[in-house]
Design a protein around this motif. Structure first.
Motif, PDB file in Angstrom:
ATOM      1  N   LEU A  52     -30.346 101.852  47.014  1.00  0.00           N
ATOM      2  CA  LEU A  52     -31.241 102.364  48.051  1.00  0.00           C
ATOM      3  C   LEU A  52     -31.121 101.532  49.323  1.00  0.00           C
ATOM      4  O   LEU A  52     -30.975 102.080  50.424  1.00  0.00           O
ATOM      5  CB  LEU A  52     -32.688 102.345  47.547  1.00  0.00           C
ATOM      6  CG  LEU A  52     -33.719 102.823  48.555  1.00  0.00           C
ATOM      7  CD1 LEU A  52     -34.008 104.284  48.303  1.00  0.00           C
ATOM      8  CD2 LEU A  52     -34.962 101.996  48.443  1.00  0.00           C
ATOM      9  N   LEU A  53     -31.137 100.211  49.162  1.00  0.00           N
ATOM     10  CA  LEU A  53     -31.047  99.338  50.335  1.00  0.00           C
ATOM     11  C   LEU A  53     -29.679  99.436  51.007  1.00  0.00           C
ATOM     12  O   LEU A  53     -29.590  99.485  52.245  1.00  0.00           O
ATOM     13  CB  LEU A  53     -31.348  97.897  49.930  1.00  0.00           C
ATOM     14  CG  LEU A  53     -32.785  97.630  49.476  1.00  0.00           C
ATOM     15  CD1 LEU A  53     -32.934  96.209  48.966  1.00  0.00           C
ATOM     16  CD2 LEU A  53     -33.757  97.906  50.606  1.00  0.00           C
ATOM     17  N   LEU A  54     -28.616  99.474  50.207  1.00  0.00           N
ATOM     18  CA  LEU A  54     -27.278  99.594  50.788  1.00  0.00           C
ATOM     19  C   LEU A  54     -27.092 100.932  51.497  1.00  0.00           C
ATOM     20  O   LEU A  54     -26.445 101.001  52.558  1.00  0.00           O
ATOM     21  CB  LEU A  54     -26.202  99.425  49.707  1.00  0.00           C
ATOM     22  CG  LEU A  54     -25.935  98.001  49.236  1.00  0.00           C
ATOM     23  CD1 LEU A  54     -24.921  98.002  48.097  1.00  0.00           C
ATOM     24  CD2 LEU A  54     -25.454  97.134  50.386  1.00  0.00           C
ATOM     25  N   ASP A  55     -27.627 101.984  50.919  1.00  0.00           N
ATOM     26  CA  ASP A  55     -27.484 103.298  51.539  1.00  0.00           C
ATOM     27  C   ASP A  55     -28.235 103.368  52.866  1.00  0.00           C
ATOM     28  O   ASP A  55     -27.744 103.949  53.840  1.00  0.00           O
ATOM     29  CB  ASP A  55     -27.966 104.387  50.583  1.00  0.00           C
ATOM     30  CG  ASP A  55     -27.616 105.781  51.086  1.00  0.00           C
ATOM     31  OD1 ASP A  55     -26.507 105.951  51.632  1.00  0.00           O
ATOM     32  OD2 ASP A  55     -28.442 106.694  50.909  1.00  0.00           O
ATOM     33  N   LYS A  56     -29.417 102.777  52.909  1.00  0.00           N
ATOM     34  CA  LYS A  56     -30.176 102.784  54.169  1.00  0.00           C
ATOM     35  C   LYS A  56     -29.514 101.899  55.215  1.00  0.00           C
ATOM     36  O   LYS A  56     -29.510 102.215  56.399  1.00  0.00           O
ATOM     37  CB  LYS A  56     -31.617 102.298  53.930  1.00  0.00           C
ATOM     38  CG  LYS A  56     -32.457 103.271  53.163  1.00  0.00           C
ATOM     39  CD  LYS A  56     -32.702 104.506  54.004  1.00  0.00           C
ATOM     40  CE  LYS A  56     -33.605 105.458  53.258  1.00  0.00           C
ATOM     41  NZ  LYS A  56     -33.804 106.700  53.974  1.00  0.00           N
ATOM     42  N   TRP A  57     -28.960 100.766  54.771  1.00  0.00           N
ATOM     43  CA  TRP A  57     -28.382  99.802  55.709  1.00  0.00           C
ATOM     44  C   TRP A  57     -27.005 100.251  56.198  1.00  0.00           C
ATOM     45  O   TRP A  57     -26.703 100.172  57.384  1.00  0.00           O
ATOM     46  CB  TRP A  57     -28.303  98.444  55.020  1.00  0.00           C
ATOM     47  CG  TRP A  57     -27.792  97.331  55.890  1.00  0.00           C
ATOM     48  CD1 TRP A  57     -28.147  97.049  57.180  1.00  0.00           C
ATOM     49  CD2 TRP A  57     -26.824  96.366  55.520  1.00  0.00           C
ATOM     50  NE1 TRP A  57     -27.465  95.955  57.631  1.00  0.00           N
ATOM     51  CE2 TRP A  57     -26.642  95.506  56.623  1.00  0.00           C
ATOM     52  CE3 TRP A  57     -26.108  96.117  54.368  1.00  0.00           C
ATOM     53  CZ2 TRP A  57     -25.771  94.441  56.600  1.00  0.00           C
ATOM     54  CZ3 TRP A  57     -25.247  95.039  54.341  1.00  0.00           C
ATOM     55  CH2 TRP A  57     -25.078  94.221  55.448  1.00  0.00           C
ATOM     56  N   ASP A  59     -25.459 103.392  55.439  1.00  0.00           N
ATOM     57  CA  ASP A  59     -25.291 104.852  55.473  1.00  0.00           C
ATOM     58  C   ASP A  59     -24.030 105.259  54.704  1.00  0.00           C
ATOM     59  O   ASP A  59     -23.060 105.755  55.261  1.00  0.00           O
ATOM     60  CB  ASP A  59     -25.246 105.357  56.915  1.00  0.00           C
ATOM     61  CG  ASP A  59     -25.440 106.861  56.982  1.00  0.00           C
ATOM     62  OD1 ASP A  59     -26.078 107.416  56.059  1.00  0.00           O
ATOM     63  OD2 ASP A  59     -24.947 107.477  57.943  1.00  0.00           O
ATOM     64  N   LEU A  60     -24.083 105.015  53.389  1.00  0.00           N
ATOM     65  CA  LEU A  60     -22.924 105.230  52.522  1.00  0.00           C
ATOM     66  C   LEU A  60     -22.558 106.704  52.423  1.00  0.00           C
ATOM     67  O   LEU A  60     -23.414 107.578  52.477  1.00  0.00           O
ATOM     68  CB  LEU A  60     -23.223 104.692  51.117  1.00  0.00           C
ATOM     69  CG  LEU A  60     -23.476 103.196  50.999  1.00  0.00           C
ATOM     70  CD1 LEU A  60     -23.868 102.850  49.579  1.00  0.00           C
ATOM     71  CD2 LEU A  60     -22.253 102.406  51.422  1.00  0.00           C
ATOM     72  N   HIS A  61     -21.271 106.937  52.277  1.00  0.00           N
ATOM     73  CA  HIS A  61     -20.755 108.294  52.096  1.00  0.00           C
ATOM     74  C   HIS A  61     -21.095 108.765  50.680  1.00  0.00           C
ATOM     75  O   HIS A  61     -21.316 107.977  49.773  1.00  0.00           O
ATOM     76  CB  HIS A  61     -19.234 108.304  52.323  1.00  0.00           C
ATOM     77  CG  HIS A  61     -18.687 109.678  52.496  1.00  0.00           C
ATOM     78  ND1 HIS A  61     -18.214 110.404  51.442  1.00  0.00           N
ATOM     79  CD2 HIS A  61     -18.558 110.463  53.609  1.00  0.00           C
ATOM     80  CE1 HIS A  61     -17.806 111.583  51.885  1.00  0.00           C
ATOM     81  NE2 HIS A  61     -17.998 111.641  53.202  1.00  0.00           N
ATOM     82  N   VAL A  62     -21.138 110.070  50.495  1.00  0.00           N
ATOM     83  CA  VAL A  62     -21.484 110.656  49.203  1.00  0.00           C
ATOM     84  C   VAL A  62     -20.533 110.190  48.099  1.00  0.00           C
ATOM     85  O   VAL A  62     -20.958 109.876  46.979  1.00  0.00           O
ATOM     86  CB  VAL A  62     -21.489 112.203  49.301  1.00  0.00           C
ATOM     87  CG1 VAL A  62     -21.718 112.827  47.940  1.00  0.00           C
ATOM     88  CG2 VAL A  62     -22.533 112.665  50.281  1.00  0.00           C
ATOM     89  N   ILE A  63     -19.249 110.096  48.402  1.00  0.00           N
ATOM     90  CA  ILE A  63     -18.260 109.681  47.402  1.00  0.00           C
ATOM     91  C   ILE A  63     -18.533 108.248  46.945  1.00  0.00           C
ATOM     92  O   ILE A  63     -18.436 107.932  45.745  1.00  0.00           O
ATOM     93  CB  ILE A  63     -16.826 109.791  47.985  1.00  0.00           C
ATOM     94  CG1 ILE A  63     -16.516 111.229  48.379  1.00  0.00           C
ATOM     95  CG2 ILE A  63     -15.802 109.247  47.019  1.00  0.00           C
ATOM     96  CD1 ILE A  63     -16.454 112.178  47.204  1.00  0.00           C
ATOM     97  N   VAL A  64     -18.897 107.384  47.863  1.00  0.00           N
ATOM     98  CA  VAL A  64     -19.185 105.983  47.513  1.00  0.00           C
ATOM     99  C   VAL A  64     -20.390 105.916  46.587  1.00  0.00           C
ATOM    100  O   VAL A  64     -20.384 105.179  45.600  1.00  0.00           O
ATOM    101  CB  VAL A  64     -19.410 105.149  48.791  1.00  0.00           C
ATOM    102  CG1 VAL A  64     -19.838 103.728  48.444  1.00  0.00           C
ATOM    103  CG2 VAL A  64     -18.167 105.145  49.651  1.00  0.00           C
TER     104      VAL A  64
END
Length: 97
Positions: A52-57, A59-64
């Motif tokens: 959650l934190l990495l995605d917010k920070w 903005d990870l791609h769907v594949i990642v």
């Protein structure tokens, strides 16, 4: 002179102790299983929080995100195979129980 002794029947307290030891073994096995399950739950919450934190920070791609989830599922399966199934595969020493 050697004498042959007939086998004696087991006294009542031996059967009682065997029953208590078996019950204690089951309790130890249940405690080990509970600790392993709580470990898996904690790892799941930690993975969710980190993602959650990495995605917010970042903005990870769907594949990642999907690869991270696949890696977590594989890791959780290995954890289940090694740690969660261990209480069922091993015997408990009666001196420990």
């Amino acid at each position: 002179m050697a004498t042959v002794q007939e086998p004696r029947s087991r006294p009542k307290y031996d059967e009682f102790l065997d029953a208590r030891l078996e019950r204690t073994r089951q309790q130890v096995r249940a405690a080990d299983l509970g600790v392993a399950t709580l470990g898996l739950v904690a790892l799941t919450f930690a993975f969710g929080t980190v993602m959650l934190l990495l995605d917010k920070w970042l903005d990870l791609h769907v594949i990642v995100r999907q690869l991270a989830l696949a890696g977590f599922v594989i890791g959780a399966a290995i954890y289940i195979a090694k740690v969660l199934m261990r209480p069922f595969a091993q015997t408990i020493n009666p001196y420990y129980a």
